[in-house]
Design a protein around this motif. Structure first.
Motif, mmCIF file in Angstrom:
data_model
loop_
_atom_site.group_PDB
_atom_site.id
_atom_site.type_symbol
_atom_site.label_atom_id
_atom_site.label_comp_id
_atom_site.label_asym_id
_atom_site.label_seq_id
_atom_site.Cartn_x
_atom_site.Cartn_y
_atom_site.Cartn_z
ATOM 1 N N ILE A 70 -26.990 -8.355 -39.892
ATOM 2 C CA ILE A 70 -25.631 -7.915 -39.747
ATOM 3 C C ILE A 70 -24.965 -7.643 -41.070
ATOM 4 N N ASP A 114 -19.636 -10.850 -36.796
ATOM 5 C CA ASP A 114 -19.390 -9.532 -36.316
ATOM 6 C C ASP A 114 -18.971 -9.572 -34.842
ATOM 7 N N PHE A 117 -20.349 -7.404 -32.082
ATOM 8 C CA PHE A 117 -21.786 -7.022 -32.318
ATOM 9 C C PHE A 117 -22.295 -7.138 -30.661
#
Length: 461
Positions: A70, A114, A117
């Motif tokens: 990520i 995130d 995500f």
């Protein structure tokens, strides 16, 4: 979005985590392996060596990998392989709160990095469990391949694909990623070509009719609200069996399919349906009903801007269908632009075998991509070079019939031959060539067959 795939259910013997604590006498993880179970606790769903998902080292291992991808590659989501295996119970098919807690913990760690995500699970667990994971914000795969196959082949008793709809499962959110094909399923076009139904002069096995049947199934796939997955070359009716020559063997990359008018038709209809989904909010509504059992199938979608009705006859003979229009009046065929006047919303209509329509009660703009003709398409060269530019080693995809004699040469900008060779193809194949010893610069790679000469610019850097 860029979605990658992670397998944390198991790892094979070459994995360092298995090798560092390995019981060579029994060919399995050692008893002191801090990450892995000695034996897979949930047969028959066992591959390689099973991770213990309840110990901290395994959790840290997964979190570090996910976070790295990520943060360093800015990926948008991960599809996690066989998360039903995140258990040490022998009854993996039963509801397990500990497994749910393990998956929620892993998802939370991803969302801490995130918050947008995509956490996608190939779970295959009990629906109660999948609903809970969906409610938590995760997306889950939904396999509807068999029922779509049956419908497209013209065998309707087992063709109800309603389990590919999130509402049918009692879920609150559109978190079911349904699909008609995947890496684990047989190809739809192969199934129709091999086993398709027929009646009189109507035969689903022929390429023209097969393409129409795939388009018909697609009309009942892309109009169902919720995310979808399409597998590679599904949009061109790929019909090489998953078991040819073996389930995990490389399959030929048949770019020449794009030059076939019937396969092009699938491609552009699918593209148009995807465009339609994005343009019109009725195809993302939560207010819809459906009747998908039997030969006559329908979907009725409602929104504040318009209503839509999808109706089709999946039989191989003429049949009455029941659109169940939301109201009487004028309805417009999205693809043809024609209109019909409905005076009785519940009256049946006689449809030809394989006939289908997407109707809206508002006149829409012309469907995208339907004005593209075969003559207007760019002919693709039957070979590709990758990577280009290259450090020297390249793979060439050759898409010629078996037994084609191919002579190749690589020339520099002055026309001087830098390398050359020849081969006879085994059919579609990938051939590696090594030009690492040549000076950096621009070259022309030329391929000559008995029928044609082709050329491609290649940059060595």
């Amino acid at each position: 979005a860029v979605i990658m795939d992670q397998v944390f259910n198991h790892a094979f013997g070459q994995n360092p985590i298995a090798q560092m604590w390995w019981d060579s006498g029994n060919n399995r993880p050692a008893a002191n392996n801090p990450y892995m179970n000695q034996n897979c606790p949930h047969p028959p769903n066992c591959w390689g060596n099973d991770f213990d998902h309840y110990v901290q080292p395994t959790r840290d291992y997964m979190d570090r990998i996910n976070t790295y991808w990520i943060e360093n590659f800015n990926i948008d989501g991960i599809r996690f392989d066989f998360t039903k295996g995140f258990t040490n119970s022998s009854n993996a098919d039963s509801y397990q709160s500990t497994r749910i807690a393990a998956l929620k913990r892993m998802a939370d760690e991803c969302w801490n990095v995130d918050q947008d995500f995509y956490v996608i699970l190939e779970h295959w667990g009990p629906n109660q469990e999948e609903k809970e994971l969906s409610d938590y914000g995760m997306l889950l795969w939904g396999n509807a391949a068999h029922q779509y196959y049956e419908a497209a082949m013209g065998y309707t008793p087992d063709s109800d694909f309603k389990w590919g709809i999130y509402k049918e499962r009692g879920w609150n959110d559109k978190h079911l990623i349904s699909y008609m094909e995947s890496h684990d399923e047989e190809r739809a076009s192969y199934k129709i070509k091999t086993y398709g139904n027929s009646s009189g002069g109507y035969d689903t096995k022929t390429l023209a009719t097969r393409a129409d049947r795939i388009i018909q199934a697609s009309a009942f796939f892309y109009t169902i609200p919720g995310p979808k997955m399409i597998y590679m070359f599904e949009e061109l009716g790929y019909d090489i069996s998953i078991d040819n020559p073996c389930r995990v063997c490389e399959k030929p990359i048949l770019w020449n399919y794009y030059n076939d008018q019937h396969r092009q038709k699938i491609y552009f209809y699918m593209a148009s349906m995807m465009d339609m989904r994005k343009k019109y909010d009725v195809f993302n509504t939560s207010n819809f009903t459906y009747a998908l059992n039997g030969a006559s199938k329908r979907i009725n979608l409602n929104s504040s801007s318009m209503n839509a009705t999808v109706v089709g006859n999946f039989d191989v003979v003429q049949k009455d269908v029941y659109p169940n229009f939301q109201q009487t009046g004028i309805w417009y065929d999205y693809f043809s632009g024609d209109s019909i006047t409905v005076t009785n919303a519940s009256a049946p209509i006689s449809f030809a075998p394989g006939e289908w329509h997407i109707y809206t009660d508002v006149k829409l703009t012309d469907a995208a991509f339907m004005d593209i003709t075969e003559a207007g398409l760019t002919n693709l060269k039957p070979f590709m070079v990758y990577p280009n530019p290259s450090a020297g080693v390249v793979d060439i995809l050759l898409d010629f019939p078996q037994g084609t004699a191919v002579a190749w040469s690589l020339r520099d900008v002055r026309g001087k031959v830098a390398a050359q060779g020849s081969l006879v193809t085994d059919g579609p194949q990938i051939t590696g060539l090594d030009f690492a010893a040549l000076p950096k610069g621009a070259y022309i790679l030329q391929l000559q067959t008995p029928a044609e000469v082709y050329a491609e610019r290649l940059l060595l850097n």
